[in-house]
Design an enzyme around this catalytic site. Structure first.
Site, PDB file in Angstrom:
ATOM      1  N   THR A 169       0.827  -1.218   0.000  1.00 54.80           N
ATOM      2  CA  THR A 169       0.000   0.000   0.000  1.00 54.80           C
ATOM      3  C   THR A 169       0.857   1.262   0.000  1.00 54.80           C
ATOM      4  O   THR A 169       0.662   2.168  -0.808  1.00 54.80           O
ATOM      5  CB  THR A 169      -0.900  -0.011   1.261  1.00 54.80           C
ATOM      6  OG1 THR A 169      -1.604  -1.252   1.276  1.00 54.80           O
ATOM      7  CG2 THR A 169      -1.877   1.127   1.248  1.00 54.80           C
ATOM      8  N   VAL A 170       1.812   1.349   0.926  1.00 50.24           N
ATOM      9  CA  VAL A 170       2.615   2.571   1.034  1.00 50.24           C
ATOM     10  C   VAL A 170       3.587   2.685  -0.143  1.00 50.24           C
ATOM     11  O   VAL A 170       3.745   3.760  -0.737  1.00 50.24           O
ATOM     12  CB  VAL A 170       3.377   2.605   2.383  1.00 50.24           C
ATOM     13  CG1 VAL A 170       4.272   3.843   2.464  1.00 50.24           C
ATOM     14  CG2 VAL A 170       2.401   2.576   3.542  1.00 50.24           C
ATOM     15  N   ALA A 216      12.074  -4.240  -5.088  1.00 52.79           N
ATOM     16  CA  ALA A 216      12.118  -5.652  -4.685  1.00 52.79           C
ATOM     17  C   ALA A 216      10.809  -6.005  -3.997  1.00 52.79           C
ATOM     18  O   ALA A 216      10.348  -5.278  -3.100  1.00 52.79           O
ATOM     19  CB  ALA A 216      13.286  -5.896  -3.736  1.00 52.79           C
ATOM     20  N   LYS A 262       8.176   1.683  12.430  1.00 52.93           N
ATOM     21  CA  LYS A 262       8.255   2.154  13.819  1.00 52.93           C
ATOM     22  C   LYS A 262       8.687   1.054  14.769  1.00 52.93           C
ATOM     23  O   LYS A 262       9.439   1.285  15.718  1.00 52.93           O
ATOM     24  CB  LYS A 262       6.923   2.763  14.259  1.00 52.93           C
ATOM     25  CG  LYS A 262       5.776   1.786  14.299  1.00 52.93           C
ATOM     26  CD  LYS A 262       4.575   2.087  13.446  1.00 52.93           C
ATOM     27  CE  LYS A 262       4.779   2.234  11.994  1.00 52.93           C
ATOM     28  NZ  LYS A 262       3.646   2.285  11.138  1.00 52.93           N
ATOM     29  N   GLU A 319      10.310   9.756   9.007  1.00 54.81           N
ATOM     30  CA  GLU A 319       9.105  10.586   9.220  1.00 54.81           C
ATOM     31  C   GLU A 319       7.830   9.747   9.147  1.00 54.81           C
ATOM     32  O   GLU A 319       6.885   9.961   9.912  1.00 54.81           O
ATOM     33  CB  GLU A 319       9.063  11.694   8.156  1.00 54.81           C
ATOM     34  CG  GLU A 319       7.911  12.657   8.317  1.00 54.81           C
ATOM     35  CD  GLU A 319       8.019  13.485   9.583  1.00 54.81           C
ATOM     36  OE1 GLU A 319       8.912  14.324   9.694  1.00 54.81           O
ATOM     37  OE2 GLU A 319       7.200  13.263  10.503  1.00 54.81           O
ATOM     38  N   VAL A 354       5.952   7.652  12.306  1.00 53.52           N
ATOM     39  CA  VAL A 354       5.121   8.198  13.383  1.00 53.52           C
ATOM     40  C   VAL A 354       4.019   9.074  12.792  1.00 53.52           C
ATOM     41  O   VAL A 354       4.302  10.067  12.115  1.00 53.52           O
ATOM     42  CB  VAL A 354       5.964   9.032  14.370  1.00 53.52           C
ATOM     43  CG1 VAL A 354       5.081   9.552  15.500  1.00 53.52           C
ATOM     44  CG2 VAL A 354       7.122   8.206  14.927  1.00 53.52           C
ATOM     45  N   GLU A 357      -6.806  -4.517  11.075  1.00 51.55           N
ATOM     46  CA  GLU A 357      -6.148  -5.681  10.463  1.00 51.55           C
ATOM     47  C   GLU A 357      -6.849  -6.973  10.919  1.00 51.55           C
ATOM     48  O   GLU A 357      -7.480  -6.994  11.974  1.00 51.55           O
ATOM     49  CB  GLU A 357      -4.696  -5.774  10.959  1.00 51.55           C
ATOM     50  CG  GLU A 357      -3.908  -4.503  10.831  1.00 51.55           C
ATOM     51  CD  GLU A 357      -3.110  -4.449   9.549  1.00 51.55           C
ATOM     52  OE1 GLU A 357      -3.102  -5.454   8.816  1.00 51.55           O
ATOM     53  OE2 GLU A 357      -2.534  -3.399   9.277  1.00 51.55           O
ATOM     54  N   LYS A 385       5.534   4.315  18.493  1.00 49.49           N
ATOM     55  CA  LYS A 385       5.589   5.694  17.982  1.00 49.49           C
ATOM     56  C   LYS A 385       5.941   6.688  19.084  1.00 49.49           C
ATOM     57  O   LYS A 385       6.754   7.593  18.871  1.00 49.49           O
ATOM     58  CB  LYS A 385       4.249   6.043  17.340  1.00 49.49           C
ATOM     59  CG  LYS A 385       3.967   5.231  16.070  1.00 49.49           C
ATOM     60  CD  LYS A 385       2.513   5.337  15.646  1.00 49.49           C
ATOM     61  CE  LYS A 385       2.216   4.520  14.403  1.00 49.49           C
ATOM     62  NZ  LYS A 385       0.785   4.368  14.130  1.00 49.49           N
ATOM     63  N   GLY A 410      -2.369   5.137   5.545  1.00 43.85           N
ATOM     64  CA  GLY A 410      -2.912   5.225   4.196  1.00 43.85           C
ATOM     65  C   GLY A 410      -1.802   5.405   3.181  1.00 43.85           C
ATOM     66  O   GLY A 410      -0.701   5.839   3.505  1.00 43.85           O
TER      67      GLY A 410
HETATM   68  N1  HSE Z   1      -1.881   0.513  12.288  1.00 47.63           N
HETATM   69  C1  HSE Z   1      -1.611   1.909  12.383  1.00 47.63           C
HETATM   70  C2  HSE Z   1      -2.860   2.637  12.840  1.00 47.63           C
HETATM   71  C3  HSE Z   1      -1.165   2.550  11.116  1.00 47.63           C
HETATM   72  O1  HSE Z   1      -3.915   2.043  12.993  1.00 47.63           O
HETATM   73  O2  HSE Z   1      -2.749   3.832  13.040  1.00 47.63           O
HETATM   74  C4  HSE Z   1       0.269   2.342  10.839  1.00 47.63           C
HETATM   75  O3  HSE Z   1       1.070   2.824  11.852  1.00 47.63           O
END
Ligand code: HSE
Length: 444
Positions: free
Chosen positions: A13-14, A43, A105, A129, A132, A190, A205, A302
């Site tokens: 995703t990121v 990769a 993190k 960056e 967090v 998740e 964080k 996101g």
């Molecule tokens: N799982 C985290 C959250 C996002 O729900 O904020 C990624 O750090």
């Protein structure tokens, strides 16, 4: 100048967001960086999926080490996550002289000391960056924007999953389990939400922010971590009746004898801006002695919000990588020659030494003298009461009920003292169920 070359480890995703934003805004990003920034290798274990994202012209491999071994790659972006293979690859990239950008993190909160030391020894940067609060530039703010300040405390809603769950519990009056299932169905949580709901993600964080705010090492193992799984809809409702909302806060604070580092549900006055951060949004309040209170708000996760933070790090590295390492911004905000002294002087305090205020809910027998006994124990321990709320027994337990809920808000007291009084109250025969204790932060 030729573009700086980037290798991307993990294009989920990121990673896709990084790729897309970099492609879309390349002109403007290059003008800011002073040169182009190009992802030239990716990769991913799923090579076909990765190829579908990046298209032709970019080398896609399934072996991350092929990127680390490529002498043309200047920066490695690690978006694999976890502290297994990711740790090995980050250390190998550093050893190969690559700068590293990571959103990981967990890796930095647990192994940050080792990783930052390796990077400093090699003269490369590790930028994080995105680790967090996703797209919120809170690392930049703490490390650079607030350098004039003696930071006193910071408190953040830094986990979107739990904030979404708490918001739903409050607005719909539902219990935790029900909302968690719904959040999983909608993709907000998740399939295995343990790190989020148990407070571990937030603790990673806040551990990083604490190190940067106070010049202490990253020490996740010393953080107090309590999640939201035991919160009931009743406590959220009572808190609201008393003028508070319950949020999962990551808090770090400079106290007389050391640093507080903790994650737990907290009552926050409803009138504070941060109490009104709802859904999956993140926010961090930072209190500095010169600037006063500042608030940072935005999307904490996101694809493109997190990519925004990753690319900001790429631009920083493109601007600074030719500079003498001593003239770059230190990884953890404080120059290493002053860090040692600060580290020695500021231990992370055990929870028993933390000073805060409390919300207590006692299920009690609805009979004469119960309130007097309970408040008597608090008085004997020197705990000052801020407010008391008692509901009618019928309202709590149905018509004819002989039990009721007694809610007490206290003023500040040491947690060790509170533990002892709670044990005494729990032993009273008129206290009929385990006492609920939630910490309360006025944030003023
Ligand atoms: N799982 C985290 C959250 C996002 O729900 O904020 C990624 O750090």
């Amino acid at each position: 100048m030729k573009p700086i070359q980037v290798g991307l480890l993990g294009i989920g995703t990121v990673g896709s967001g990084v790729f897309n934003v970099l492609a879309r805004n390349q002109d403007e990003i290059s003008r800011r960086a002073g040169r182009g920034i190009e992802i030239t290798m990716v990769a991913d274990l799923d090579v076909e999926r990765a190829k579908a994202v990046v298209g032709e012209g970019i080398q896609v491999v399934n072996d991350a080490r092929a990127i680390i071994a490529n002498p043309d790659i200047d920066i490695v972006i690690e978006l694999i996550g976890g502290y297994g293979i990711a740790r090995a690859l980050v250390l190998e990239a550093i050893a190969a002289g690559k700068h590293v950008v990571t959103a990981n993190k967990a890796l930095l909160a647990v192994h940050g000391t080792e990783i930052f030391a390796a990077a400093s020894a090699k003269g490369v940067m590790v930028a994080f960056e995105a680790a967090v609060a996703g797209g919120i530039p809170i690392i930049k703010a703490l490390r650079e924007g607030l350098t004039a300040n003696r930071i006193q405390w910071l408190a953040g809603i830094i986990n979107g999953t739990t904030n979404f769950i708490l918001s739903e519990m409050r607005s719909k009056g539902l219990d935790f389990d029900v909302v968690l299932k719904e959040a999983q169905r909608l993709g907000y949580a998740e399939a295995d939400p343990t790190f989020d709901i148990e407070g571990v993600d937030a603790a990673h964080k806040v551990t990083l922010m604490s190190a940067i705010a106070f010049g202490i090492p990253v020490q996740f193992d010393k953080a107090y971590v309590e999640g939201i799984t035991k919160l009931g809809a009743a406590d959220i409702k009572y808190a609201e009746q008393l003028g508070y909302r319950i949020k999962l806060l990551g808090i770090t604070k400079r106290a007389d004898k050391g640093i507080e580092l903790r994650v737990h549900p907290s009552l926050v006055p409803s009138k504070r801006l941060i109490a009104n951060v709802e859904g999956a949004m993140n926010a961090v309040v930072v209190q500095g002695d010169a600037v006063g209170t500042t608030l940072y708000y935005g999307k904490g996760a996101g694809s493109e919000p997190t990519a925004s933070a990753v690319i900001a790090d790429l631009v920083d590295i493109a601007r600074l990588h030719t500079a003498d390492p001593e003239h770059r911004v230190p990884h953890l905000a404080f120059q290493s020659n002053t860090l040692q002294g600060a580290m020695d002087q500021l231990p992370v305090l055990p929870m028993s030494e933390v000073v805060t205020s409390y919300y207590l809910r006692l299920r009690v027998a609805d009979q004469a003298g119960v309130l007097a006994k309970v408040t008597g124990l608090l008085a004997e321990a020197g705990v000052s009461i801020d407010a008391v709320l008692q509901r009618e027994a019928d309202e709590v337990g149905g018509e004819g009920s002989t039990q009721t809920d007694l809610i007490i808000l206290t003023h500040d007291t040491r947690e060790g003292t509170m533990d002892a009084v709670i044990a005494q109250m729990q032993a009273l025969p008129t206290v009929l169920a385990p006492i609920t204790r939630i910490r309360k932060e006025e944030l003023n």
